[in-house]
Design an enzyme around this catalytic site. Structure first.
Site, mmCIF file in Angstrom:
data_model
loop_
_atom_site.group_PDB
_atom_site.id
_atom_site.type_symbol
_atom_site.label_atom_id
_atom_site.label_comp_id
_atom_site.label_asym_id
_atom_site.label_seq_id
_atom_site.Cartn_x
_atom_site.Cartn_y
_atom_site.Cartn_z
ATOM 1 N N SER A 1 0.817 -1.211 0.000
ATOM 2 C CA SER A 1 0.000 0.000 0.000
ATOM 3 C C SER A 1 0.854 1.266 0.000
ATOM 4 C CB SER A 1 -0.966 0.015 1.194
ATOM 5 O OG SER A 1 -1.911 1.052 1.066
ATOM 6 N N HIS B 1 19.843 17.098 16.784
ATOM 7 C CA HIS B 1 19.024 15.930 17.121
ATOM 8 C C HIS B 1 18.515 15.314 15.832
ATOM 9 C CE1 HIS B 1 15.961 13.344 18.933
ATOM 10 N NE2 HIS B 1 15.112 13.824 18.044
ATOM 11 N N SER C 1 16.079 11.936 14.484
ATOM 12 C CA SER C 1 15.234 10.810 14.866
ATOM 13 C C SER C 1 14.304 10.463 13.716
ATOM 14 C CB SER C 1 14.427 11.120 16.129
ATOM 15 O OG SER C 1 13.522 12.189 15.892
ATOM 16 N N GLY D 1 11.055 9.240 14.537
ATOM 17 C CA GLY D 1 9.695 9.394 15.031
ATOM 18 C C GLY D 1 8.877 8.119 15.081
ATOM 19 N N ARG D 2 9.531 6.969 15.171
ATOM 20 C CA ARG D 2 8.809 5.695 15.155
ATOM 21 C C ARG D 2 8.820 5.057 16.549
ATOM 22 N NH1 ARG D 2 10.586 2.750 9.565
ATOM 23 N NH2 ARG D 2 8.569 1.711 9.862
ATOM 24 N N SER E 1 12.206 2.499 16.293
ATOM 25 C CA SER E 1 12.608 3.828 16.719
ATOM 26 C C SER E 1 14.130 3.959 16.691
ATOM 27 C CB SER E 1 12.088 4.104 18.132
ATOM 28 O OG SER E 1 12.542 5.349 18.590
ATOM 29 N N ASN F 1 21.704 12.201 19.545
ATOM 30 C CA ASN F 1 21.975 13.618 19.748
ATOM 31 C C ASN F 1 23.476 13.843 19.657
ATOM 32 O OD1 ASN F 1 19.191 14.495 20.510
ATOM 33 N ND2 ASN F 1 19.546 13.069 22.201
#
Length: 309
Positions: free
Chosen positions: A143, A179, A181, A183-184, A189, A193
């Site tokens: 998808s 930083h 990342s 975001g998971r 995840s 830093n």
């Protein structure tokens, strides 16, 4: 209807659609005079891009480019990361995902100056934001998901310099708090830093930037060996040749265990027609994205460049 057909059923995908619209607006020249002034046609110097001289100063809270902005409709990998792993077992995916070798990739990167004249009138304070997206747009079986989104806010303290070294002029040096990342949630995840130091050199049609960093400790380390794969230092080399631009970005851990790791990326920007600029990217090594920090692959992509170095 388009959102439904593409399977955009969560907020992260909507954010990335908005991101695409922002890029489209910039490409039309609707992001303000500043972005137009720093378009690839003008091949800006560091002094222009970072407002290091009084004649280039534009004031505060003006949005300007930071890193390149581009869209690649097709990017091929010889080794897609179908099962991301980590040295921390809690952050290892327990199954494989059938990702395609082909996906779209795009990057947005902007900065704004929030204060100037710091430290006896010599320092400027900037806030920057970079977002990079990898979209499995051709993978209808899954998808068409966004495989990875990386978010990179940064606070940068920059100083103008003026001395010569090996035929290059030192233009600036500074330090930033960075930083990064994706975001998971568990187990995908990834974040880290850093305190990044930078020094920039240039001469006509050349730019060099060296960026070593120190990683800051995390209470929960999602990617313990990231500096041993992605590296501890980054080198940027930019060469302008007429209306074309060649650039190289290399990272290295400064150790040679397992033959040395890190990543190398070559970019070639060139005019196409009526102001449109093409973009080709060839990369090899670790850290294509944060979730790929310990995964090596070779990639090649072709697309459109909106803002260059």
């Amino acid at each position: 209807m388009i959102l439904i057909n593409l399977g955009f059923n969560n907020l992260k995908k909507i954010k990335s659609l908005f991101f695409l619209l922002v890029i489209y607006q910039i490409s039309l020249g609707q992001a303000g005079d500043t972005l137009q002034h720093l378009s690839p046609k003008s091949t800006p110097t560091m002094a222009e891009r970072w407002e290091l001289e009084s004649k280039y100063r534009k004031g505060h809270f003006k949005i300007t480019p930071y890193k390149p902005i581009y869209v690649t409709a097709g990017r091929q990998s010889n080794n897609p990361n179908t099962r991301p792993t980590s040295e921390n077992p809690a952050y290892t995916l327990p199954f494989r995902v059938n990702y395609n070798n082909y996906e779209a990739k795009f990057q947005l990167s902007l900065k704004t100056k929030v204060a100037s004249g710091l430290f006896f009138g010599h320092g400027d304070l900037w806030i920057a934001y970079t977002q990079k997206a990898h979209w499995q747009v051709y993978n209808s079986e899954l998808s068409r998901p966004f495989r990875e989104l990386n978010y990179e806010p940064e606070i940068i303290l920059n100083f103008a310099t003026n001395y010569n070294l090996l035929g290059f002029k030192s233009s600036m040096l500074g330090i930033s708090l960075n930083h990064q990342s994706n975001g998971r949630t568990l187990p995908l995840s990834r974040s880290w830093n850093r305190i990044i130091f930078h020094v920039g050199f240039e001469r006509p049609n050349w730019q060099l930037m060296l960026r070593p960093w120190i990683r800051l400790a995390d209470e929960i380390d999602e990617n313990p060996a990231i500096i041993n794969f992605i590296g501890r230092v980054e080198l940027l080399v930019v060469r302008n040749i007429g209306k074309c631009q060649l650039s190289f970005i290399g990272t290295h851990p400064l150790t040679f265990e397992n033959g040395g790791r890190g990543r190398g990326e070559f970019n070639f920007n060139f005019p196409v027609i009526n102001g449109m600029r093409g973009f080709a990217q060839l990369a090899s090594g670790y850290g294509e994205t944060l979730v790929d920090y310990n995964h090596s692959q070779n990639t090649i992509g072709l697309g459109i460049s909106l803002i260059e170095w």
